[in-house]
Design an enzyme around this catalytic site. Structure first.
Site, PDB file in Angstrom:
ATOM      1  N   LYS A 207       0.843  -1.213   0.000  1.00 23.20           N
ATOM      2  CA  LYS A 207       0.000   0.000   0.000  1.00 23.20           C
ATOM      3  C   LYS A 207       0.877   1.263   0.000  1.00 23.20           C
ATOM      4  O   LYS A 207       0.716   2.154  -0.827  1.00 23.20           O
ATOM      5  CB  LYS A 207      -0.919   0.017   1.239  1.00 23.20           C
TER       6      LYS A 207
ATOM      7  N   ARG B  12      -0.903  -9.576  12.763  1.00 23.44           N
ATOM      8  CA  ARG B  12      -1.530  -8.485  11.985  1.00 23.44           C
ATOM      9  C   ARG B  12      -2.371  -9.051  10.851  1.00 23.44           C
ATOM     10  O   ARG B  12      -3.461  -8.553  10.547  1.00 23.44           O
ATOM     11  CB  ARG B  12      -0.444  -7.553  11.430  1.00 23.44           C
TER      12      ARG B  12
ATOM     13  N   ARG C 168      10.791  -1.540  11.340  1.00 30.99           N
ATOM     14  CA  ARG C 168       9.620  -1.259  12.168  1.00 30.99           C
ATOM     15  C   ARG C 168       9.512  -2.302  13.270  1.00 30.99           C
ATOM     16  O   ARG C 168       9.690  -3.500  13.006  1.00 30.99           O
ATOM     17  CB  ARG C 168       8.354  -1.270  11.293  1.00 30.99           C
TER      18      ARG C 168
ATOM     19  N   ARG D 166     -10.202   0.151   9.011  1.00 32.16           N
ATOM     20  CA  ARG D 166      -9.682  -1.195   9.238  1.00 32.16           C
ATOM     21  C   ARG D 166     -10.652  -2.042  10.039  1.00 32.16           C
ATOM     22  O   ARG D 166     -10.319  -3.161  10.427  1.00 32.16           O
ATOM     23  CB  ARG D 166      -8.370  -1.106   9.998  1.00 32.16           C
TER      24      ARG D 166
ATOM     25  N   ARG E   1      11.478  -5.556   5.153  1.00 32.13           N
ATOM     26  CA  ARG E   1      11.219  -4.116   4.927  1.00 32.13           C
ATOM     27  C   ARG E   1      12.141  -3.241   5.762  1.00 32.13           C
ATOM     28  O   ARG E   1      12.413  -3.520   6.920  1.00 32.13           O
ATOM     29  CB  ARG E   1       9.767  -3.802   5.277  1.00 32.13           C
TER      30      ARG E   1
HETATM   31  P1  AP5 Z   1       4.667  -1.496   1.951  1.00 35.98           P
HETATM   32  O1  AP5 Z   1       4.415  -0.654   0.779  1.00 35.98           O
HETATM   33  O2  AP5 Z   1       5.325  -0.872   3.128  1.00 35.98           O
HETATM   34  O3  AP5 Z   1       3.359  -2.269   2.391  1.00 35.98           O
HETATM   35  P2  AP5 Z   1       2.124  -1.813   3.197  1.00 35.98           P
HETATM   36  O4  AP5 Z   1       0.947  -2.471   2.586  1.00 35.98           O
HETATM   37  O5  AP5 Z   1       2.111  -0.349   3.279  1.00 35.98           O
HETATM   38  O6  AP5 Z   1       2.456  -2.487   4.600  1.00 35.98           O
HETATM   39  P3  AP5 Z   1       2.271  -1.971   6.054  1.00 35.98           P
HETATM   40  O7  AP5 Z   1       2.959  -2.994   6.910  1.00 35.98           O
HETATM   41  O8  AP5 Z   1       2.701  -0.585   6.260  1.00 35.98           O
HETATM   42  O9  AP5 Z   1       0.770  -2.122   6.250  1.00 35.98           O
HETATM   43  P4  AP5 Z   1       0.022  -2.301   7.534  1.00 35.98           P
HETATM   44  O10 AP5 Z   1      -1.348  -2.059   7.066  1.00 35.98           O
HETATM   45  O11 AP5 Z   1       0.282  -3.543   8.209  1.00 35.98           O
HETATM   46  O12 AP5 Z   1       0.655  -1.205   8.498  1.00 35.98           O
HETATM   47  P5  AP5 Z   1       0.302   0.309   8.819  1.00 35.98           P
HETATM   48  O13 AP5 Z   1       1.541   1.075   8.792  1.00 35.98           O
HETATM   49  O14 AP5 Z   1      -0.836   0.778   8.062  1.00 35.98           O
HETATM   50  O15 AP5 Z   1       5.516  -2.727   1.466  1.00 35.98           O
HETATM   51  C1  AP5 Z   1       5.942  -3.701   2.351  1.00 35.98           C
HETATM   52  C2  AP5 Z   1       7.313  -4.229   1.883  1.00 35.98           C
HETATM   53  O16 AP5 Z   1       7.143  -4.875   0.640  1.00 35.98           O
HETATM   54  C3  AP5 Z   1       8.324  -3.120   1.638  1.00 35.98           C
HETATM   55  O17 AP5 Z   1       9.574  -3.559   2.054  1.00 35.98           O
HETATM   56  C4  AP5 Z   1       8.302  -2.924   0.123  1.00 35.98           C
HETATM   57  O18 AP5 Z   1       9.521  -2.469  -0.368  1.00 35.98           O
HETATM   58  C5  AP5 Z   1       7.935  -4.277  -0.388  1.00 35.98           C
HETATM   59  N1  AP5 Z   1       7.111  -4.232  -1.607  1.00 35.98           N
HETATM   60  C6  AP5 Z   1       6.104  -3.374  -1.871  1.00 35.98           C
HETATM   61  N2  AP5 Z   1       5.567  -3.649  -3.080  1.00 35.98           N
HETATM   62  C7  AP5 Z   1       6.255  -4.704  -3.587  1.00 35.98           C
HETATM   63  C8  AP5 Z   1       6.176  -5.471  -4.803  1.00 35.98           C
HETATM   64  N3  AP5 Z   1       5.239  -5.167  -5.742  1.00 35.98           N
HETATM   65  N4  AP5 Z   1       7.020  -6.497  -4.975  1.00 35.98           N
HETATM   66  C9  AP5 Z   1       7.951  -6.786  -4.012  1.00 35.98           C
HETATM   67  N5  AP5 Z   1       8.085  -6.109  -2.862  1.00 35.98           N
HETATM   68  C10 AP5 Z   1       7.249  -5.081  -2.640  1.00 35.98           C
HETATM   69  O19 AP5 Z   1      -0.199   0.128  10.306  1.00 35.98           O
HETATM   70  C11 AP5 Z   1       0.673  -0.189  11.314  1.00 35.98           C
HETATM   71  C12 AP5 Z   1      -0.067  -0.368  12.632  1.00 35.98           C
HETATM   72  O20 AP5 Z   1      -0.721   0.847  13.007  1.00 35.98           O
HETATM   73  C13 AP5 Z   1      -1.150  -1.421  12.651  1.00 35.98           C
HETATM   74  O21 AP5 Z   1      -0.687  -2.703  12.883  1.00 35.98           O
HETATM   75  C14 AP5 Z   1      -2.032  -0.919  13.780  1.00 35.98           C
HETATM   76  O22 AP5 Z   1      -1.547  -1.232  15.015  1.00 35.98           O
HETATM   77  C15 AP5 Z   1      -1.971   0.582  13.610  1.00 35.98           C
HETATM   78  N6  AP5 Z   1      -3.051   1.096  12.740  1.00 35.98           N
HETATM   79  C16 AP5 Z   1      -2.905   1.636  11.497  1.00 35.98           C
HETATM   80  N7  AP5 Z   1      -4.099   1.963  10.998  1.00 35.98           N
HETATM   81  C17 AP5 Z   1      -5.031   1.633  11.919  1.00 35.98           C
HETATM   82  C18 AP5 Z   1      -6.441   1.723  11.972  1.00 35.98           C
HETATM   83  N8  AP5 Z   1      -7.149   2.229  10.934  1.00 35.98           N
HETATM   84  N9  AP5 Z   1      -7.074   1.294  13.073  1.00 35.98           N
HETATM   85  C19 AP5 Z   1      -6.394   0.785  14.110  1.00 35.98           C
HETATM   86  N10 AP5 Z   1      -5.044   0.651  14.125  1.00 35.98           N
HETATM   87  C20 AP5 Z   1      -4.364   1.079  13.036  1.00 35.98           C
END
Ligand code: AP5
Length: 602
Positions: A97, A248, A237, A173, A208
């Protein structure tokens, strides 16, 4: 390019950059139909409005069309503020994402709102929210809804998100979160879900790395950092351990189905197990398509409003002029027909360089000789004229004569009583136009200031024993070549207490009064000495001829106006009489018969 009555409607996106509209550039604009995100794109749709009825919309306050409508020489220019894109992106942890968001922002200029990023910055800033969120995030659980929802709605309400559009990443979410947005009527144009097999997700998370300086996302094998310097500062992270990723993932699976049901109609699943550029290609084409559809829908809405306005107010429907003019109060539809008719005529006359103009309109609500006279209708007409010219960037002085005479004779015409106050208290919109583009004053030379571009004089008239013409003349002398528009003036001499007014300088006064040219004229015709039934109407809208209509009863409750004759100049009562009696023009006859009385009026 001749713009008169061109049956064309030009829509321009992003009003603020498009106004004032340069007339000379119309031709170059009219052919382009752009659907890009550019703020200066224009498109053209054919106008169904017949000649003379190209109308100006002054929609209600809450429509984006309101102050953004311009008419030049009969060409209808409708502008609308383009609604920016609203996108949600979802998917399991590490589905890519954040990586795609970087590219989407670069291409579409949306404001990226990532709840993960917002929370992480609260954590690193050590805020109260951050401290509460930290334990949830580090263990891979969801942060409580109320914390996240408050953060997101606050961020969405900021101006940049409203103006540029938004890209919501990681929110909603949970079902509760999606319902919070629904309640607030916050809905995206499209809901993208990145689909990636579970085993790949774990590797992506564990590998990552983040650049704390640029915020860029790397992967130790898939996307290694460009330099050693960057590599040295990369961080991992705390929730990117295999164990936490699994937790997760479980939470994601549990919630995602419920959220999907909210956005099924706009859901777009994209295979996220490809090269990131390939994935972006698909997202890019989806968002471009959504954007096109959005603009098309908005254009459609504008066209629909335009058509319904045209249909409701067109001469076709009324077969010439509005019917039921004896129904009091007049309907809003009828009032708007006349406001618009007067506006079009006045604009054409001013655009043609006319400077001494008068509007004479005597529908029952604007006829002070009738009991149903309404000062509010007159004021509304004045407001529409003033706002429309102000919309063209002109500074308007709206003037109502003050009290005239002295001592026991001090006073003002009944027709104008309280009108100045009404003007001051009227709703002139929220754009700060009063005191800037529109000023309210009285009639006299001292009211004319350098910055005024034109003057609208509300029903200037002589009062018994007092003559307004000296003040009026002083004012028009001071106005010089700037337009002065009299709305329903009454400048005929009235009897003075000592008979002075009728004799001294009468010819000069009448000559001065006659120096104002009609840009609009409308009068209902009745039998001599009556105000019922309506027999017909006389209408003139600059620069066209006077049109004489006869009212015809069609069936009980139904009537229509049929055109009897047209005249180059204002017809006399005798000419009107002849036309009604079906006599050929210029036939010698006496000024008598049912219309004979009209010669006095004209
Ligand atoms: P990346 O682009 O970072 O993936 P992502 O989908 O953004 O992953 P996140 O881990 O950030 O998502 P998440 O939803 O778990 O965490 P968030 O930060 O929102 O890519 C991941 C890796 O893959 C990278 O190394 C990248 O280089 C690689 N990659 C990307 N595309 C690729 C491809 N096409 N091919 C190969 N490799 C690739 O949330 C974190 C925490 O915050 C949650 O766990 C929760 O505790 C809290 N939180 C956030 N939002 C909420 C909410 N709405 N409600 C409650 N808690 C929340």
């Amino acid at each position: 390019m001749i713009l008169h009555y061109s049956p064309t409607v030009i829509h321009c996106n992003n009003v603020s950059s498009a106004l004032p509209f340069p007339t000379s550039s119309h031709s170059s604009l009219s052919s382009s139909s752009s659907l890009s995100s550019s703020s200066s794109s224009f498109s053209v749709i054919p106008s169904p409005l017949p000649r003379q009825r190209l109308s100006s919309f002054h929609g209600s306050k809450d429509t984006y069309l309101k102050a953004n409508t311009k008419t030049k020489l009969g060409l209808k220019v409708m502008c609308f503020q383009k609604e920016p894109l609203k996108v949600m992106i979802s998917g399991p942890p590490a589905s890519g994402k954040g990586t795609q968001c970087e590219m989407i922002v670069q291409k579409f200029g949306l404001v990226h709102i990532s709840t993960g990023d917002l929370l992480r910055s609260e954590v690193s800033a050590g805020t109260e929210i951050g401290n509460r969120a930290k334990e949830y995030m580090n263990s891979g659980r969801l942060v409580p809804d109320e914390i996240v929802t408050a953060m997101v709605t606050e961020r969405l309400s900021q101006n940049d998100a409203k103006e540029k559009g938004w890209l919501l990443d990681g929110y909603p979410r949970s079902l509760a979160q999606s319902q919070s947005l629904e309640k607030l009527k916050i809905r995206p144009d499209t809901y993208i879900v990145l689909d990636v097999p579970e085993e790949i997700l774990i590797d992506r998370c564990v590998g990552r790395r983040l650049d704390p300086v640029t915020g860029k996302i790397y992967h130790i094998t898939n996307f290694p950092p460009e330099t050693e310097e960057i590599k040295a500062r990369l961080v991992t992270r705390p929730d990117d351990t295999e164990e936490k990723v699994k937790s997760r993932l479980e939470i994601y699976k549990k919630n995602s189905e419920a959220i999907l049901s909210t956005y099924l109609d706009i859901l777009k699943k994209i295979d996220g197990n490809h090269q990131k550029e390939e994935i972006f290609k698909e997202i890019n084409s989806l968002l471009s398509q959504v954007q096109k559809e959005k603009i098309a829908t908005e254009l459609g809405k504008v066209a629909l409003q335009h058509e319904s306005h045209a249909a409701s107010s067109s001469q076709e429907r009324w077969r010439g002029i509005p019917t039921r003019l004896n129904n009091i109060p007049h309907s809003r539809e009828i009032r708007e027909y006349f406001y618009d008719d007067v506006l079009q005529a006045t604009q054409r006359a001013v655009n043609d360089g006319k400077t001494r103009l008068k509007v004479e309109i005597n529908i029952p609500e604007l006829n002070p000789e009738m009991d149903v006279y309404r000062i509010g209708t007159l004021m509304e007409l004045v407001r529409i004229l003033a706002l429309s010219f102000a919309d063209d960037g002109k500074r308007i002085k709206v003037c109502v004569q003050g009290s005239m005479g002295e001592g026991a004779l001090a006073g003002m015409p009944l027709q104008l009583a309280g009108s100045r106050k009404i003007l001051e208290f009227m709703d002139w919109g929220d754009y700060g136009v009063i005191g800037t583009f529109i000023n309210i004053g009285s009639i006299g030379a001292k009211e004319v200031s350098e910055q005024d571009d034109m003057f609208i004089l509300v029903a200037p008239q002589n009062a018994v024993g007092n003559c307004i013409i000296d003040d009026l003349r002083a004012m028009t002398d001071a106005a010089g070549s700037r337009p002065v528009i009299l709305i329903n003036p009454r400048l005929k001499d009235l009897p003075g207490s000592s008979g002075i007014m009728q004799t001294m300088g009468r010819d000069k006064r009448l000559e001065y009064a006659a120096s104002f040219e009609n840009c609009y004229f409308f009068r209902l015709l009745y039998y001599a000495g009556t105000q019922y039934p309506i027999m017909g109407a006389l209408r003139m809208s600059y620069p066209y001829e006077y049109e004489l209509f006869k009212r015809v009863d069609e069936s009980p409750g139904k009537e229509k106006y049929v055109i009897l004759s047209t005249f180059e100049g204002k017809p006399t009562g005798e000419e009107i009489n002849d036309a009604f009696e079906g006599k050929p023009r210029n036939q010698v006859k006496k000024a008598a018969g049912i219309w004979g009385f009209l010669s006095g009026v004209f």
